[in-house]
Design a protein around this motif. Structure first.
Motif, PDB file in Angstrom:
ATOM      1  N   GLY A  59       0.808  -1.212   0.000  1.00 50.28           N
ATOM      2  CA  GLY A  59       0.000   0.000   0.000  1.00 50.28           C
ATOM      3  C   GLY A  59       0.837   1.255   0.000  1.00 50.28           C
ATOM      4  N   ALA A  60       0.236   2.311  -0.451  1.00 49.52           N
ATOM      5  CA  ALA A  60       0.932   3.598  -0.457  1.00 49.52           C
ATOM      6  C   ALA A  60       1.105   4.093   0.968  1.00 49.52           C
ATOM      7  CB  ALA A  60       0.136   4.613  -1.267  1.00 49.52           C
ATOM      8  N   ALA A  61       2.314   4.507   1.289  1.00 51.92           N
ATOM      9  CA  ALA A  61       2.581   5.054   2.618  1.00 51.92           C
ATOM     10  C   ALA A  61       2.394   6.554   2.633  1.00 51.92           C
ATOM     11  CB  ALA A  61       3.994   4.703   3.060  1.00 51.92           C
ATOM     12  N   MET A  62       2.286   7.116   1.468  1.00 49.65           N
ATOM     13  CA  MET A  62       2.104   8.561   1.342  1.00 49.65           C
ATOM     14  C   MET A  62       1.077   8.820   0.246  1.00 49.65           C
ATOM     15  SD  MET A  62       4.232  10.318   3.210  1.00 49.65           S
ATOM     16  CE  MET A  62       5.726  10.075   4.157  1.00 49.65           C
ATOM     17  N   THR A  94      -2.743   7.697   0.744  1.00 50.96           N
ATOM     18  CA  THR A  94      -2.144   6.866   1.781  1.00 50.96           C
ATOM     19  C   THR A  94      -3.070   5.701   2.100  1.00 50.96           C
ATOM     20  OG1 THR A  94      -1.168   8.846   2.735  1.00 50.96           O
ATOM     21  CG2 THR A  94      -1.203   6.866   4.108  1.00 50.96           C
ATOM     22  N   GLY A  95      -2.524   4.513   2.063  1.00 51.40           N
ATOM     23  CA  GLY A  95      -3.305   3.325   2.393  1.00 51.40           C
ATOM     24  C   GLY A  95      -3.881   2.614   1.192  1.00 51.40           C
ATOM     25  N   ASN A  96      -3.931   3.276   0.047  1.00 51.60           N
ATOM     26  CA  ASN A  96      -4.473   2.605  -1.138  1.00 51.60           C
ATOM     27  C   ASN A  96      -3.541   1.483  -1.574  1.00 51.60           C
ATOM     28  OD1 ASN A  96      -5.816   5.582  -2.768  1.00 51.60           O
ATOM     29  ND2 ASN A  96      -6.689   4.255  -1.194  1.00 51.60           N
ATOM     30  N   ARG A  97      -4.146   0.466  -2.163  1.00 51.56           N
ATOM     31  CA  ARG A  97      -3.366  -0.649  -2.704  1.00 51.56           C
ATOM     32  C   ARG A  97      -2.674  -0.216  -3.979  1.00 51.56           C
ATOM     33  NH1 ARG A  97      -5.803  -6.605  -4.238  1.00 51.56           N
ATOM     34  NH2 ARG A  97      -3.814  -7.514  -4.871  1.00 51.56           N
ATOM     35  N   ALA A 104       6.578   1.432  -6.264  1.00 51.04           N
ATOM     36  CA  ALA A 104       7.105   2.613  -5.580  1.00 51.04           C
ATOM     37  C   ALA A 104       6.057   3.712  -5.607  1.00 51.04           C
ATOM     38  CB  ALA A 104       8.395   3.093  -6.229  1.00 51.04           C
ATOM     39  N   VAL A 105       6.208   4.648  -4.696  1.00 52.04           N
ATOM     40  CA  VAL A 105       5.300   5.801  -4.645  1.00 52.04           C
ATOM     41  C   VAL A 105       6.134   7.062  -4.644  1.00 52.04           C
ATOM     42  CG1 VAL A 105       3.687   7.095  -3.169  1.00 52.04           C
ATOM     43  CG2 VAL A 105       3.413   4.620  -3.475  1.00 52.04           C
ATOM     44  N   ILE A 106       5.754   7.994  -5.507  1.00 53.15           N
ATOM     45  CA  ILE A 106       6.385   9.316  -5.482  1.00 53.15           C
ATOM     46  C   ILE A 106       5.423  10.251  -4.775  1.00 53.15           C
ATOM     47  CG2 ILE A 106       7.208  11.236  -6.901  1.00 53.15           C
ATOM     48  CD1 ILE A 106       7.873   9.150  -9.079  1.00 53.15           C
ATOM     49  N   MET A 107       5.947  10.966  -3.769  1.00 56.41           N
ATOM     50  CA  MET A 107       5.089  11.839  -2.970  1.00 56.41           C
ATOM     51  C   MET A 107       4.472  12.932  -3.812  1.00 56.41           C
ATOM     52  SD  MET A 107       7.468  12.052   0.422  1.00 56.41           S
ATOM     53  CE  MET A 107       6.751  13.607   0.972  1.00 56.41           C
ATOM     54  N   ILE A 108       3.259  13.272  -3.496  1.00 62.54           N
ATOM     55  CA  ILE A 108       2.511  14.242  -4.310  1.00 62.54           C
ATOM     56  C   ILE A 108       3.231  15.590  -4.375  1.00 62.54           C
ATOM     57  CG2 ILE A 108       1.051  15.180  -2.455  1.00 62.54           C
ATOM     58  CD1 ILE A 108       0.006  14.306  -6.093  1.00 62.54           C
ATOM     59  N   GLU A 109       3.973  15.900  -3.322  1.00 56.48           N
ATOM     60  CA  GLU A 109       4.697  17.163  -3.338  1.00 56.48           C
ATOM     61  C   GLU A 109       5.747  17.210  -4.435  1.00 56.48           C
ATOM     62  OE1 GLU A 109       3.890  15.355  -0.754  1.00 56.48           O
ATOM     63  OE2 GLU A 109       3.711  16.484   1.114  1.00 56.48           O
ATOM     64  N   ASN A 110       6.153  16.018  -4.877  1.00 59.39           N
ATOM     65  CA  ASN A 110       7.199  15.985  -5.903  1.00 59.39           C
ATOM     66  C   ASN A 110       6.647  15.696  -7.294  1.00 59.39           C
ATOM     67  OD1 ASN A 110       8.993  16.355  -3.794  1.00 59.39           O
ATOM     68  ND2 ASN A 110       9.354  14.178  -3.530  1.00 59.39           N
ATOM     69  N   VAL A 111       5.338  15.795  -7.416  1.00 59.89           N
ATOM     70  CA  VAL A 111       4.723  15.466  -8.706  1.00 59.89           C
ATOM     71  C   VAL A 111       4.336  16.749  -9.430  1.00 59.89           C
ATOM     72  CG1 VAL A 111       2.729  14.382  -9.820  1.00 59.89           C
ATOM     73  CG2 VAL A 111       3.869  13.248  -7.888  1.00 59.89           C
ATOM     74  N   VAL A 112       4.863  16.914 -10.608  1.00 65.27           N
ATOM     75  CA  VAL A 112       4.526  18.079 -11.435  1.00 65.27           C
ATOM     76  C   VAL A 112       3.690  17.583 -12.602  1.00 65.27           C
ATOM     77  CG1 VAL A 112       5.450  19.936 -12.880  1.00 65.27           C
ATOM     78  CG2 VAL A 112       6.662  19.220 -10.801  1.00 65.27           C
ATOM     79  N   PRO A 123      14.930   9.674  -9.909  1.00 66.84           N
ATOM     80  CA  PRO A 123      14.459   8.276  -9.887  1.00 66.84           C
ATOM     81  C   PRO A 123      13.800   7.932  -8.562  1.00 66.84           C
ATOM     82  CG  PRO A 123      16.865   8.379  -9.735  1.00 66.84           C
ATOM     83  CD  PRO A 123      16.395   9.784  -9.891  1.00 66.84           C
ATOM     84  N   ALA A 124      12.829   7.052  -8.626  1.00 65.75           N
ATOM     85  CA  ALA A 124      12.172   6.542  -7.419  1.00 65.75           C
ATOM     86  C   ALA A 124      12.819   5.207  -7.070  1.00 65.75           C
ATOM     87  CB  ALA A 124      10.675   6.354  -7.663  1.00 65.75           C
ATOM     88  N   ALA A 125      13.269   5.081  -5.828  1.00 65.62           N
ATOM     89  CA  ALA A 125      13.877   3.813  -5.421  1.00 65.62           C
ATOM     90  C   ALA A 125      12.781   2.765  -5.258  1.00 65.62           C
ATOM     91  CB  ALA A 125      14.610   3.997  -4.082  1.00 65.62           C
ATOM     92  N   PRO A 126      13.103   1.505  -5.590  1.00 58.01           N
ATOM     93  CA  PRO A 126      12.078   0.467  -5.422  1.00 58.01           C
ATOM     94  C   PRO A 126      11.594   0.417  -3.972  1.00 58.01           C
ATOM     95  CG  PRO A 126      13.976  -0.393  -6.625  1.00 58.01           C
ATOM     96  CD  PRO A 126      14.365   0.964  -6.134  1.00 58.01           C
ATOM     97  N   TRP A 127      10.295   0.310  -3.810  1.00 59.60           N
ATOM     98  CA  TRP A 127       9.654   0.179  -2.501  1.00 59.60           C
ATOM     99  C   TRP A 127       9.710   1.438  -1.661  1.00 59.60           C
ATOM    100  CZ3 TRP A 127       6.703  -3.666  -3.285  1.00 59.60           C
ATOM    101  CH2 TRP A 127       7.118  -4.663  -4.151  1.00 59.60           C
ATOM    102  N   SER A 128      10.079   2.559  -2.242  1.00 57.85           N
ATOM    103  CA  SER A 128      10.051   3.792  -1.449  1.00 57.85           C
ATOM    104  C   SER A 128       8.596   4.191  -1.208  1.00 57.85           C
ATOM    105  CB  SER A 128      10.820   4.910  -2.136  1.00 57.85           C
ATOM    106  OG  SER A 128      10.406   5.061  -3.474  1.00 57.85           O
ATOM    107  N   HIS A 129       8.322   4.646   0.002  1.00 57.33           N
ATOM    108  CA  HIS A 129       6.992   5.088   0.427  1.00 57.33           C
ATOM    109  C   HIS A 129       5.922   4.027   0.202  1.00 57.33           C
ATOM    110  CE1 HIS A 129       8.870   8.843   1.143  1.00 57.33           C
ATOM    111  NE2 HIS A 129       9.131   9.062  -0.118  1.00 57.33           N
ATOM    112  N   VAL A 130       6.340   2.762   0.331  1.00 55.89           N
ATOM    113  CA  VAL A 130       5.368   1.671   0.188  1.00 55.89           C
ATOM    114  C   VAL A 130       5.310   0.903   1.495  1.00 55.89           C
ATOM    115  CG1 VAL A 130       4.823  -0.477  -1.007  1.00 55.89           C
ATOM    116  CG2 VAL A 130       5.809   1.445  -2.284  1.00 55.89           C
ATOM    117  N   ARG A 131       4.097   0.672   1.990  1.00 58.25           N
ATOM    118  CA  ARG A 131       3.932  -0.235   3.134  1.00 58.25           C
ATOM    119  C   ARG A 131       3.752  -1.625   2.562  1.00 58.25           C
ATOM    120  NH1 ARG A 131      -0.174  -0.119   7.223  1.00 58.25           N
ATOM    121  NH2 ARG A 131       1.378  -1.357   8.320  1.00 58.25           N
TER     122      ARG A 131
END
Lengths: 644, 644
Positions: A59-62, A94-97, A104-112, A123-131
Motif C-alpha cells: 500500500g501507499a505510505a504517502m 495513503t493506504g491505497n493498494r 514505488a510511490v512518489i510523494m505528491i509534493e514531488n509530482v509536477v 528516480p524513485a527507489a524500489p519500494w520507497s513510500h510503500v507499506r
C-alpha cells in the motif's frame, strides 16, 4: 475469657508463598472466551495467533502516484521522464493498494503535472513510500503470548488481524465481609453517635481490589458471633468467588473469631506476619479458595490487602503482581522502628531543590488520614532499628511523579486557614497540592533548618520582646535568610463547653480539682503560649490535670472539649466556633509563613503568595471567625508585633 | 483533485494550549452528585468536609484493661498496685470505648490476674495505648480538596466520617467515529480479502480513552463522503458527549474530509503538529465541544490521542494529566531524526547488567506491532538530528518497571521457533517475557558486541570452513567470551507458489525475465546464504528482479509469495508450510543462540536453556516442519558444522 494464641509471625514473602503452595490455581480460576473489544485488562490464557496479515497488500505510505520504479531510473533534473496515467502511474492516497506491478510511490509534493502526464525529475527507489505486505503482522505468527495483560494497543492489533474472540482467565472474584458488633453499615447512611463507628474498610478494600484488576463484592456486616460469622462465611465460600475476606476480628481479642471461622471450613496457613501495620493478618485455604482475615484497623487492612491478598490473587489470575514506581526520598525526620518487623511508613513527599524530601506521617494503624495524605510509602526492613533523619530511603509512589513536583509540603503549626489555602491552590490552572505535616511551630523551623521544607507555619510569641517568630528565627536558625509572610492574626484562648459549666475564668482555674485540661504538644506555638501564661500566673503545671494529655491540632483540642473528654483546652477561636463551643479570649497572635528567601521564586511559593493576597482568601478566612486579615499577605519585619 | 493545505505545523504544547483557550470547561463539563461508594477515580468538584470525627471517643488501641493512669503511678516491680474490676479497671478489646474517667490501657500481655483483681507492677503513662478522639479526623475539617482524583483510601476516609454523597465532575465523554471507504467494521467480524483492512483504530482508541479515565463510545464507520461524514459528526456532536473524534481522513489526501467536516460545524484550531508520528492531527472546537481529527495510521492515532486529546480531556475534567514513569535507557542502535519535529520512537527494553538497554522498533506509523511489542517510548526533541548509538535517553515506561527485569531482549535473526520459546517462557512460575528485535544475524552480533543484548539468534554459514557462526564470532567479536547453544537445524530454500507456476528450479531461474524475487535484508543469515548461492551459480544480482526488495522476516517473504507480489524468496520451510506454499530445498543450516558466557547465570538465560532442553519444546518445533532437533539445547563448538 478465651483469647487466641498467635502462630509464630512469619515474613510477608513466606506468607504469600504458603498461600500459593496451598492453592491449585488451575482448578480454581477458569478460562473464558470473550469478545476482544471487551478484553482490555484481561490476561490471555493461550498464545494468540494472527489470522490475517497486516497489511494484506502493498500500500501507499504517502499520498502521491504509484509507479514502476524501473521506469523512473533514467530521470534526472533537467532531463525528466514522462509518465502516462494508467499505463505508467496511478494516483494513490495513503493506504491505497498499489496497482499490480507498481512498486514505488512518489510523494505528491514531488509530482509536477503537465496536462494528464507527469514529468519525474528524480528516480524513485524500489519500494520507497510503500507499506509492504506483512511488514507488520503475518498470518500464523504469534501476536500475543499467554499470561499477557491485554492493553488497548493489543486490542487494536488483534482486531486488525482478524482475531475477534480471545481466551482469557476469569477475573479473580473476591467477597468482602465486614465484621464487628460496634460497627454501622454505611449503606444505611447512618449518623454515628458517641461510641459508634461507621464501617468503611469493606468499601475501601472493594475499591482497592477493583483498582488492582480484581472484582470485589461487599457483603452485609456480620456481628461478632461465631455462628453468624460461620453462616456468612460459608455462604460466601459457596458462591462463585475465588477468595473470601473477613474484615476485623483477626487479632487476639476475645471477640476475634476470624481465625476460628476460617479453621472451621478449611485450614489456617498464616496467623501473624512480621509487618507493622498488618501484623494480625490471617491467610487460609477453604474448599480450595483463598481465605483472608484482614485486621480491623484501616492501615493494617490496607497492608494485609496490598502485601498478602493482592500478590496471591494476581498469581491466581496469572497476572504480574502490581508494582509501584519507587523514588529516592530524603527523610526529614528520624523514623524509629523495631527489629524483627518490616514497618510500613507513609510519607508526605515534596520536592525541595533537587531532592525529594519525605516527612513521616503518623504510625497509627487506625489513622485513615495517613492513607489519604501520603504521597509515598516506605518500608523499614526487619533488620533495621529505625532510620536517621537525613538518610535516603526508597519509597513507593502512591501518586504520579508529576504530582510531587506540584506538591508543596508545609511543615509546622496547624491552622484551619491552611485548608482554605489548599482549596484555592487546587483551583488554579496549574494546581498546587498542599500537603501539611502538623509538627508544631518549632518542628516547622527545624524542618526549614534541615532543608526539608519550602515553608513553615509558625506563631511563636516571645514575651521578652513582644514580637512574633523573628526572635526564634534569630536564635534557632541564625544565618539562614528567611522571610516571614503573614497569613492572619488570630485569637487564642480557652475553649470550653457551651455555657462554661466549670466556670473557667482564667489560668488559675485549671489547677482546680475536677477541671480536666487538654494540652497541645511540646513545640507547638499554642503550647508555648499556654506555658507562658501558666508561668505568668504562677501555676505549677503539675497541678493541672490533663497537662500531659497532648493533642496535635486545634481541632483535636476542640473535639475533646466537645465530647466532654476534657473541660478546657487552649486553641484558636475558629476551632471553638466550628464545634459550637464557648471561647475565653487570652491573646491575639500572628501566624506567619516562614520561607527561605531562596525559594521565593519557586512557582509553588509564588502561587501561595498570590492566593493569600486575594480578597477571596481574606474573606473566607474572616468568615471562619477569630481571624483578622489586615496583615495577610504582607512581608513582616522584626519588631512589627501585631502591626499596631 | 482538491487537496487540503496544511496549516503551519505547530508544537504539541501549543496545540494543546490553543484547544484549552478555545474551550469553556466550566460550561462544558458539569458537576454531579454520586454515592461515595461509586466515586473511586472521579474528580472532586468541591472541597469535602468531614461530618463526623474519627474516632468519636477515646478508644483502646490494644486489647487489655482500661485504667485511670493516676491510679497506677505507685506501681513498681515487687510492689504492685491492686486494681478492682469495675471500680479501677475494665477489660477492653481494641477499638472499645474507654469508660468515662479512664485514660490509659495496659496491654493484656502485661496483665496478671489474681482472682477478680489484677496486680500492676509498672505505672501506665496517661494516654498510653489509647486512640484519642479526633486524632485522625475532626468534624468540620477538610478531608479532600477539590480537583482531587478520589482513591480507594479516600473512599474509606469519607465513609468513616459520615460523607455518603460527593460532588464530582462528570466523566469526560468521547465519541469516536471511524471513517474511510476501504475499511471493514470489526463488529461484523469480517474476513478481509485482498486489499481490505479491518478497522481497529476506533476500538483501540476507545480502550485507550477508558484506561485514561474517560468514557468512550465507538460509533459505526462512515465512508469518505462529505455529506455522510457531516451527518455522523453532527449527530455525535448533538449527543451528550464532550468531544468527538474522527479517525482517519486527516491528511492532505483527496479523501481527507475531517478538516472540512470540523470546519463546517465550528472552527479548526490546529491542523498539523510538529511531531512524528501524528503530524496530520486536527483539533477544533464545534458548538463548545472538542473536535479531533486523528490520523488513520495506528501509531499516529495513538500519538494524537496521548499527546493532544488526553491532556485536553484531562484538563476538561480537572484531573492532572496522566504521566508515565521515565527511566534512563541506553540506546543500542542509533536513531536518526529530522530537525524541527519531535519524533516518538518505541523501544524494546531489557536489563543488561546494571543498565536498561533499548532497541528502537520500527518507525512506520502503521506498525501496530511496535505498539504491542514496545516496553517504552522515547522522544527525540525537535532540535536534535538523531541520537547516536550508546547514548542515554529518557524513555517513558509502557509496562511496569518490574516487567523490565523479567524481559529478555533477543536480537538478531528471526525464527518462528522464537514464538514457541516466548510462549513457554510465559508459562513459568516466574514468567520471562521475550522481546525480539529482528535485525538479522549480523545485527545481533553487533548488539552483543556493544553490550546491548543478552543473547542473539544467528545462523551464519561460512562457505570456506563449512561451519556456522563461530568463524563470524572470531572475525567480528574477537576477544569476547561467547557460547553458542543450538536452537534447531532448519531447512532453507526457495519459497514458491503452490505448484511452482514459474518453474523455478534453482538460482539460475531468478535471472529470467518475469520472475520477481523478494529478498532478505542485508546482514540476515538468509541473505548471506542466498548471496553465496548466487555467486556460486555465477548470477549477477543486477539480473535478479526484486533483488532490492528487502523484507525482515521469513514470514514477510512468504506472504509476498502467497499474495503474488513476488514469485520466489529464500526462507525456511516452516514459513512456506505455514502459508501452504511450495518449497525447494537449498540447504540445511544451524540456528544458534549466541550468549556471552558472563550471562549464563542470568535467571532469564537459565530459563531459556531450561525450556529449549524440554521434550515439549522439541516436539513443538518439530511440528512446525522443516526443523531437526537433534542438537537442540546443546552447546556447540567450532567446527561442529551440522553435527554429522
Amino acid at each position: 475469657m478465651k483469647r487466641n494464641i498467635y502462630l509464630k509471625m512469619i515474613p510477608l514473602e513466606e506468607a504469600v508463598a504458603r498461600a500459593k503452595n496451598a492453592l491449585d490455581r488451575q482448578s480454581l480460576v477458569g478460562v473464558e472466551t470473550i469478545a476482544v473489544e471487551r478484553a482490555t485488562g484481561r490476561v490471555t490464557a493461550e498464545p494468540v495467533i494472527a489470522r490475517y496479515s497486516s497489511p494484506t497488500f502493498h500500500g501507499a505510505a504517502m499520498d502521491g502516484i504509484a509507479v514502476r520504479a524501473a521506469s523512473t531510473f533514467a530521470a534526472r533534473e533537467g532531463a525528466p521522464v514522462r509518465l502516462a496515467p494508467g499505463r505508467d502511474f496511478a494516483f494513490v492516497n495513503t493506504g491505497n493498494r498499489l496497482p499490480d506491478g507498481m512498486d514505488a510511490v512518489i510523494m505528491i509534493e514531488n509530482v509536477v503535472m503537465d496536462g494528464d502526464t507527469t514529468a519525474i525529475e528524480a528516480p524513485a527507489a524500489p519500494w520507497s513510500h510503500v507499506r509492504r505486505i506483512g511488514e507488520d503482522i503475518v498470518a500464523t505468527e504469534m501476536i500475543l503470548p499467554r499470561h499477557r495483560r491485554i492493553t488497548p494497543y493489543d486490542v487494536g492489533a488483534l482486531l486488525s488481524c482478524g482475531v475477534y474472540d480471545i481466551a482469557v482467565y476469569e477475573t479473580v472474584r473476591i467477597a468482602i465481609i465486614p465484621t464487628g458488633d460496634e460497627i454501622m453499615d454505611f449503606t444505611l447512611r447512618p449518623e454515628p453517635g458517641p461510641g459508634q463507628v461507621v464501617e468503611s474498610n469493606s468499601m475501601m478494600l472493594c475499591a482497592l481490589a477493583e483498582s488492582l484488576g480484581f472484582s470485589a463484592r461487599r457483603l452485609p456486616p456480620v456481628p461478632d458471633d461465631p455462628e453468624a460469622l460461620a453462616a456468612a462465611f460459608e455462604s460466601a465460600l459457596s458462591s462463585d468467588v475465588h477468595a473470601v475476606v473477613l474484615v476485623a476480628g483477626s487479632s487476639a481479642g476475645s471477640k476475634d473469631f476470624s481465625r476460628s471461622t476460617i479453621a472451621r471450613f478449611g485450614e489456617v496457613l498464616v496467623h501473624g506476619v512480621s509487618a507493622m501495620p498488618g501484623k494480625p493478618s490471617i491467610l487460609g485455604v477453604c474448599r480450595g479458595k483463598l481465605a483472608v482475615g484482614a485486621p480491623g484497623y484501616p492501615v493494617s487492612a490496607v497492608v494485609c490487602f496490598e502485601e498478602l491478598l493482592s500478590p496471591v490473587c494476581a498469581w491466581l489470575g496469572r497476572a504480574a503482581p502490581t508494582c509501584r514506581q519507587t523514588i529516592p526520598v530524603r527523610l526529614a525526620r528520624a523514623m524509629p522502628s523495631r527489629l524483627g518487623l518490616v514497618e510500613f511508613v507513609r510519607l508526605a513527599v515534596g520536592r525541595v531543590g533537587e531532592t525529594y524530601v519525605g516527612l513521616p506521617l503518623g504510625r497509627g494503624a487506625g489513622m485513615m488520614t495517613t492513607l489519604t495524605k501520603a504521597q509515598a510509602v516506605t518500608r523499614i526492613p526487619a533488620d533495621a532499628e529505625g532510620v536517621e533523619a537525613g538518610k535516603m530511603v526508597r519509597a513507593e509512589l502512591l501518586v504520579e511523579s508529576d504530582d510531587l513536583d506540584r506538591t508543596l509540603v508545609a511543615v509546622g503549626s496547624h491552622d484551619n486557614t491552611l485548608d482554605i489555602l489548599a482549596d484555592m491552590l487546587m483551583r488554579q490552572d496549574e494546581p498546587v497540592r498542599l500537603a501539611s505535616s502538623h509538627v508544631g511551630s518549632m518542628g516547622g523551623l527545624t524542618a526549614l533548618k534541615s532543608g526539608a521544607a519550602l515553608l513553615a507555619g509558625s506563631h511563636l510569641f516571645d514575651p521578652e520582646t513582644g514580637d512574633f517568630n523573628f526572635p526564634f528565627l534569630a536564635k534557632h536558625l541564625p544565618g539562614m535568610d528567611l522571610v516571614a509572610v503573614n497569613l492572619a492574626l488570630r485569637h487564642q484562648g480557652f475553649i470550653v463547653a457551651p455555657g462554661n459549666p466549670k466556670g473557667i475564668r482564667g489560668v488559675a482555674e485549671l489547677a482546680r480539682p475536677g477541671v480536666r485540661f487538654v494540652n497541645r504538644q511540646k513545640g507547638a506555638g499554642t503550647r508555648i503560649l499556654f506555658d507562658h501564661h501558666l508561668r505568668a500566673a504562677g501555676v505549677d503545671p503539675g497541678q493541672v490535670a490533663g497537662y500531659g494529655h497532648e493533642e496535635f491540632t486545634h481541632m483535636a483540642v476542640a473535639v475533646n472539649v466537645q465530647t466532654g473528654a476534657a473541660d478546657c483546652g487552649m486553641g484558636v477561636y475558629s476551632a471553638a466556633k466550628a464545634l459550637s463551643l464557648d471561647f475565653l479570649p487570652v491573646a491575639r497572635e500572628r501566624y506567619d509563613l516562614i520561607i527561605p528567601r531562596a525559594y521565593l521564586d519557586d512557582p509553588k511559593i509564588q502561587a501561595v503568595l498570590a492566593v493569600i493576597g486575594t480578597d477571596e482568601f481574606k474573606a473566607r478566612v474572616a468568615a471562619l471567625g477569630g481571624y483578622e486579615t489586615q496583615l495577610t499577605g504582607r512581608f513582616m519585619a522584626p519588631g512589627m508585633g501585631l502591626g499596631e
